[in-house]
Design a protein around this motif. Structure first.
Motif, mmCIF file in Angstrom:
data_model
loop_
_atom_site.group_PDB
_atom_site.id
_atom_site.type_symbol
_atom_site.label_atom_id
_atom_site.label_comp_id
_atom_site.label_asym_id
_atom_site.label_seq_id
_atom_site.Cartn_x
_atom_site.Cartn_y
_atom_site.Cartn_z
ATOM 1 N N GLU A 180 -45.950 1.661 38.618
ATOM 2 C CA GLU A 180 -47.102 1.657 37.715
ATOM 3 C C GLU A 180 -47.987 0.413 37.815
ATOM 4 O O GLU A 180 -49.125 0.421 37.366
ATOM 5 C CB GLU A 180 -46.611 1.819 36.274
ATOM 6 N N LYS A 181 -47.434 -0.688 38.320
ATOM 7 C CA LYS A 181 -48.214 -1.909 38.573
ATOM 8 C C LYS A 181 -48.767 -2.585 37.311
ATOM 9 O O LYS A 181 -49.832 -3.196 37.340
ATOM 10 C CB LYS A 181 -49.363 -1.615 39.540
ATOM 11 N N PHE A 182 -48.049 -2.460 36.202
ATOM 12 C CA PHE A 182 -48.427 -3.221 35.015
ATOM 13 C C PHE A 182 -47.980 -4.666 35.187
ATOM 14 O O PHE A 182 -47.089 -4.965 35.994
ATOM 15 C CB PHE A 182 -47.777 -2.626 33.756
ATOM 16 N N THR A 183 -48.587 -5.563 34.425
ATOM 17 C CA THR A 183 -48.157 -6.961 34.468
ATOM 18 C C THR A 183 -46.827 -7.100 33.735
ATOM 19 O O THR A 183 -46.430 -6.221 32.951
ATOM 20 C CB THR A 183 -49.187 -7.880 33.794
ATOM 21 N N ALA A 184 -46.153 -8.222 33.965
ATOM 22 C CA ALA A 184 -44.877 -8.475 33.290
ATOM 23 C C ALA A 184 -45.069 -8.507 31.775
ATOM 24 O O ALA A 184 -44.231 -7.997 31.022
ATOM 25 C CB ALA A 184 -44.282 -9.791 33.777
ATOM 26 N N GLU A 185 -46.180 -9.100 31.329
ATOM 27 C CA GLU A 185 -46.445 -9.182 29.889
ATOM 28 C C GLU A 185 -46.642 -7.795 29.286
ATOM 29 O O GLU A 185 -46.133 -7.496 28.194
ATOM 30 C CB GLU A 185 -47.687 -10.040 29.621
ATOM 31 N N GLU A 186 -47.369 -6.943 29.979
ATOM 32 C CA GLU A 186 -47.610 -5.582 29.482
ATOM 33 C C GLU A 186 -46.315 -4.776 29.463
ATOM 34 O O GLU A 186 -46.047 -4.020 28.519
ATOM 35 C CB GLU A 186 -48.662 -4.896 30.356
ATOM 36 N N ALA A 187 -45.496 -4.949 30.500
ATOM 37 C CA ALA A 187 -44.216 -4.236 30.555
ATOM 38 C C ALA A 187 -43.278 -4.711 29.448
ATOM 39 O O ALA A 187 -42.581 -3.903 28.814
ATOM 40 C CB ALA A 187 -43.566 -4.437 31.925
ATOM 41 N N ASN A 188 -43.260 -6.018 29.211
ATOM 42 C CA ASN A 188 -42.421 -6.552 28.128
ATOM 43 C C ASN A 188 -42.859 -6.002 26.775
ATOM 44 O O ASN A 188 -42.029 -5.666 25.922
ATOM 45 C CB ASN A 188 -42.489 -8.083 28.109
ATOM 46 N N TYR A 189 -44.172 -5.932 26.574
ATOM 47 C CA TYR A 189 -44.682 -5.365 25.320
ATOM 48 C C TYR A 189 -44.179 -3.930 25.152
ATOM 49 O O TYR A 189 -43.742 -3.526 24.071
ATOM 50 C CB TYR A 189 -46.210 -5.381 25.313
ATOM 51 N N ALA A 190 -44.235 -3.170 26.232
ATOM 52 C CA ALA A 190 -43.805 -1.773 26.179
ATOM 53 C C ALA A 190 -42.317 -1.666 25.851
ATOM 54 O O ALA A 190 -41.911 -0.881 24.985
ATOM 55 C CB ALA A 190 -44.105 -1.088 27.507
ATOM 56 N N ILE A 191 -41.506 -2.462 26.527
ATOM 57 C CA ILE A 191 -40.054 -2.405 26.326
ATOM 58 C C ILE A 191 -39.678 -2.831 24.912
ATOM 59 O O ILE A 191 -38.774 -2.262 24.285
ATOM 60 C CB ILE A 191 -39.336 -3.296 27.368
ATOM 61 N N GLU A 192 -40.381 -3.827 24.396
ATOM 62 C CA GLU A 192 -40.068 -4.318 23.051
ATOM 63 C C GLU A 192 -40.482 -3.335 21.958
ATOM 64 O O GLU A 192 -39.938 -3.370 20.847
ATOM 65 C CB GLU A 192 -40.771 -5.663 22.818
ATOM 66 N N ASN A 193 -41.427 -2.461 22.269
ATOM 67 C CA ASN A 193 -41.957 -1.572 21.236
ATOM 68 C C ASN A 193 -41.609 -0.096 21.419
ATOM 69 O O ASN A 193 -41.876 0.708 20.518
ATOM 70 C CB ASN A 193 -43.481 -1.716 21.161
ATOM 71 N N VAL A 194 -41.038 0.247 22.560
ATOM 72 C CA VAL A 194 -40.681 1.646 22.759
ATOM 73 C C VAL A 194 -39.468 1.994 21.900
ATOM 74 O O VAL A 194 -38.535 1.205 21.759
ATOM 75 C CB VAL A 194 -40.391 1.939 24.251
ATOM 76 N N LYS A 195 -39.516 3.165 21.300
ATOM 77 C CA LYS A 195 -38.402 3.625 20.465
ATOM 78 C C LYS A 195 -37.604 4.650 21.271
ATOM 79 O O LYS A 195 -38.088 5.742 21.554
ATOM 80 C CB LYS A 195 -38.926 4.234 19.167
ATOM 81 N N ALA A 196 -36.386 4.261 21.637
ATOM 82 C CA ALA A 196 -35.547 5.145 22.444
ATOM 83 C C ALA A 196 -34.082 4.920 22.102
ATOM 84 O O ALA A 196 -33.688 3.820 21.706
ATOM 85 C CB ALA A 196 -35.788 4.889 23.931
ATOM 86 N N ASP A 197 -33.287 5.968 22.260
ATOM 87 C CA ASP A 197 -31.839 5.879 22.077
ATOM 88 C C ASP A 197 -31.240 5.744 23.473
ATOM 89 O O ASP A 197 -31.063 6.730 24.189
ATOM 90 C CB ASP A 197 -31.330 7.144 21.382
ATOM 91 N N TRP A 198 -30.938 4.501 23.870
ATOM 92 C CA TRP A 198 -30.480 4.251 25.234
ATOM 93 C C TRP A 198 -29.106 4.864 25.491
ATOM 94 O O TRP A 198 -28.821 5.302 26.618
ATOM 95 C CB TRP A 198 -30.470 2.750 25.518
ATOM 96 N N ASN A 199 -28.253 4.911 24.481
ATOM 97 C CA ASN A 199 -26.957 5.587 24.633
ATOM 98 C C ASN A 199 -27.164 7.069 24.948
ATOM 99 O O ASN A 199 -26.500 7.639 25.825
ATOM 100 C CB ASN A 199 -26.130 5.454 23.349
ATOM 101 N N LYS A 200 -28.081 7.675 24.227
ATOM 102 C CA LYS A 200 -28.377 9.097 24.438
ATOM 103 C C LYS A 200 -28.940 9.326 25.839
ATOM 104 O O LYS A 200 -28.602 10.319 26.505
ATOM 105 C CB LYS A 200 -29.374 9.564 23.378
#
Length: 220
Positions: free
Chosen positions: A154-174
């Motif tokens: 996707e070629k997003f910047t590290a800052e943009e990717a971090n924002y996404a990871i910090e705000n995405v709502k997901a059940d990683w176990n699931k």
């Protein structure tokens, strides 16, 4: 014979004088009010004309700027806006798509103009992409981050990717469990092999705890 009182000593004389004074004051006040009203009306009219002239000048300037933009540049901007808003692409992703010979084939100058004038929330785009990967592909947090920042992704910047990871709502176990079931069902893999694939840096990149949860619930 009684002497007549001087006229200025007579009551009716002073009554008349007072009435004249009152009438004079009222007339003066009326003229002043009329003058103020006229001045205010004139000022308001001048302000309205000034606003209209400013609006016309602004529109003329905007039209002039648009007219000065080459058609190719405007087309590139329109395409870039579509990619950013409809497909949630990154800034670098939009640029590459615009200049790609297997894509839009715009000149580098037109593509750069589009990027410079494109209005987009790149953090929001990264977050939308992250949600899509988490919900539809059951990817891990680390896997999504790598996909967001990858030059072949996707070629997003590290800052943009971090924002996404910090705000995405997901059940990683699931998500880990869903991946484990896919490996078991479609590839007939053993639990140990599934666990290894889930945690591998060349695989799914789930945490050990997430992989353990998946294995423990694999046959439930």
């Amino acid at each position: 014979m009684k002497k007549k009182k001087p006229i200025y000593k007579r009551i009716w004389f002073w009554i008349i004088v007072v009435l004249f004074i009152i009438v004079g004051v009222n007339m003066t006040g009326s003229k002043t009010n009329n003058s103020n009203t006229a001045a205010e009306s004139s000022s308001s009219s001048a302000a309205d004309k000034s606003d209209q002239q400013s609006s016309v000048a602004s529109e003329a300037t905007s039209e002039s700027k648009t007219a000065d933009v080459p058609a190719e540049y405007q087309s590139a901007l329109n395409k870039g806006t579509t990619y950013a808003s409809a497909m949630n692409m990154s800034k670098a992703g939009v640029y590459d798509q615009l200049v790609s010979q297997s894509g839009e084939k715009f000149s580098a100058e037109a593509a750069q103009y589009a990027i410079d004038h494109l209005k987009a929330d790149w953090n929001k785009n990264a977050l939308n992409k992250a949600k899509s990967y988490a919900d539809s592909m059951h990817m891990s947090k680390a896997g999504i981050y790598d996909q967001l920042t990858s030059q072949s992704g996707e070629k997003f910047t590290a800052e943009e990717a971090n924002y996404a990871i910090e705000n995405v709502k997901a059940d990683w176990n699931k998500n880990a469990l869903a991946k484990a079931k896919t490996y078991q069902k479609d590839m007939d893999m053993s639990p140990d092999a599934v666990r290894e694939q889930l945690t591998s840096e060349n695989g799914e990149k789930f945490t050990a705890d997430e992989a353990n949860y998946a294995i423990q619930n694999l046959n439930k």
